[in-house]
Design a protein around this motif. Structure first.
Motif, mmCIF file in Angstrom:
data_model
loop_
_atom_site.group_PDB
_atom_site.id
_atom_site.type_symbol
_atom_site.label_atom_id
_atom_site.label_comp_id
_atom_site.label_asym_id
_atom_site.label_seq_id
_atom_site.Cartn_x
_atom_site.Cartn_y
_atom_site.Cartn_z
ATOM 1 N N SER A 152 60.297 62.148 72.517
ATOM 2 C CA SER A 152 58.981 62.307 73.134
ATOM 3 C C SER A 152 58.148 61.077 72.778
ATOM 4 C CB SER A 152 58.296 63.569 72.587
ATOM 5 O OG SER A 152 57.953 63.382 71.219
ATOM 6 N N ARG A 153 56.983 60.995 73.367
ATOM 7 C CA ARG A 153 56.042 59.941 72.959
ATOM 8 C C ARG A 153 55.438 60.329 71.619
ATOM 9 N NH1 ARG A 153 52.773 57.079 77.353
ATOM 10 N NH2 ARG A 153 54.394 56.656 78.851
ATOM 11 N N TRP A 154 54.890 59.348 70.899
ATOM 12 C CA TRP A 154 54.140 59.638 69.687
ATOM 13 C C TRP A 154 52.853 60.330 70.097
ATOM 14 C CZ3 TRP A 154 56.159 59.271 65.027
ATOM 15 C CH2 TRP A 154 57.160 58.341 64.783
ATOM 16 N N PHE A 155 52.480 61.375 69.413
ATOM 17 C CA PHE A 155 51.193 62.000 69.673
ATOM 18 C C PHE A 155 50.511 62.340 68.356
ATOM 19 C CE2 PHE A 155 54.412 65.273 70.116
ATOM 20 C CZ PHE A 155 53.924 66.347 69.401
ATOM 21 N N HIS A 156 49.182 62.287 68.404
ATOM 22 C CA HIS A 156 48.362 62.500 67.216
ATOM 23 C C HIS A 156 48.575 63.911 66.691
ATOM 24 C CE1 HIS A 156 44.164 62.224 65.216
ATOM 25 N NE2 HIS A 156 45.118 61.843 64.407
ATOM 26 N N CYS A 157 48.815 64.026 65.419
ATOM 27 C CA CYS A 157 49.127 65.293 64.788
ATOM 28 C C CYS A 157 47.894 65.773 64.015
ATOM 29 C CB CYS A 157 50.320 65.093 63.852
ATOM 30 S SG CYS A 157 51.080 66.571 63.272
ATOM 31 N N GLU A 158 46.976 66.436 64.718
ATOM 32 C CA GLU A 158 45.723 66.876 64.107
ATOM 33 C C GLU A 158 45.768 68.329 63.646
ATOM 34 O OE1 GLU A 158 42.126 64.698 66.191
ATOM 35 O OE2 GLU A 158 43.405 65.756 67.638
ATOM 36 N N SER A 159 46.398 69.179 64.431
ATOM 37 C CA SER A 159 46.470 70.600 64.101
ATOM 38 C C SER A 159 47.664 71.211 64.804
ATOM 39 C CB SER A 159 45.190 71.322 64.539
ATOM 40 O OG SER A 159 45.151 71.439 65.940
ATOM 41 N N SER A 160 47.950 72.455 64.450
ATOM 42 C CA SER A 160 49.090 73.124 65.084
ATOM 43 C C SER A 160 48.834 73.387 66.569
ATOM 44 C CB SER A 160 49.405 74.428 64.362
ATOM 45 O OG SER A 160 48.298 75.293 64.398
ATOM 46 N N PHE A 161 47.571 73.346 66.998
ATOM 47 C CA PHE A 161 47.252 73.545 68.417
ATOM 48 C C PHE A 161 47.804 72.410 69.278
ATOM 49 C CE2 PHE A 161 43.797 75.956 66.357
ATOM 50 C CZ PHE A 161 44.147 77.210 66.822
ATOM 51 N N GLY A 162 47.930 71.217 68.712
ATOM 52 C CA GLY A 162 48.489 70.088 69.443
ATOM 53 C C GLY A 162 49.986 70.213 69.668
ATOM 54 N N LEU A 163 50.604 71.205 69.037
ATOM 55 C CA LEU A 163 52.050 71.377 69.127
ATOM 56 C C LEU A 163 52.461 72.514 70.054
ATOM 57 C CD1 LEU A 163 52.714 71.047 65.293
ATOM 58 C CD2 LEU A 163 52.869 69.244 67.015
#
Length: 154
Positions: A6-17
């Motif tokens: 996948s592309r790199w994505f900002h890991c701020e919270s579990s909602f982003g996953l």
């Protein structure tokens, strides 16, 4: 073995996953490293963890759980994550092992690069701030050293 990442994505919270699939695979965590400002500065990601997972969605969500040792780092640093789905759990395990071995072999190389960058930044002429005009002259002269002496009769 080729993996589609996948592309790199900002890991701020579990909602982003929320869109991470419930499939076996591997994921990598990285921290954004910003080198000192300068004419050749660039942003980089430093991978600090590679993990295999029977269920990517569940494993990555656990990063933010109260008992996770990564929770504090993810909340304090600017971290990114990417993942790849593995055809089988064994393939994911093999790929994760290979990536971990490669990562540990590259630690020494990376430390040398950052030591050299720190030494270059310590030079007084590179750490002083330049005006916009000085930077324009530097671009035109391509880094040539120009003397400050003037010709006779100037």
């Amino acid at each position: 073995m080729e993996m589609n990442w996948s592309r790199w994505f900002h890991c701020e919270s579990s909602f982003g996953l929320l869109l991470v699939p419930n499939q076996p695979g591997i994921f990598a965590l990285a921290e954004e490293i910003v080198q000192p400002a300068g004419p050749q500065s660039r942003r980089m990601l430093a991978v600090f963890e590679v993990q295999e997972a029977d269920d990517l969605s569940r494993a990555m969500s656990r990063l933010f759980a109260a008992g996770s040792h990564w929770r504090e780092k993810l909340s304090q640093a600017r971290c990114y994550v990417r993942y790849a789905i593995a055809p089988t759990i064994a393939d994911g395990r093999a790929a994760a092992t290979e990536l971990k071995n490669w990562l540990s072999s590259q630690r020494e190389v990376a430390s040398q690069i950052f030591e050299q960058a720190a030494e270059r930044c310590g030079a007084p002429e590179e750490t002083e701030l330049k005006t916009m005009a000085e930077r324009a002259v530097d671009r035109v002269t391509h880094g040539m050293r120009l003397s400050k002496s003037f010709p006779a009769g100037f």
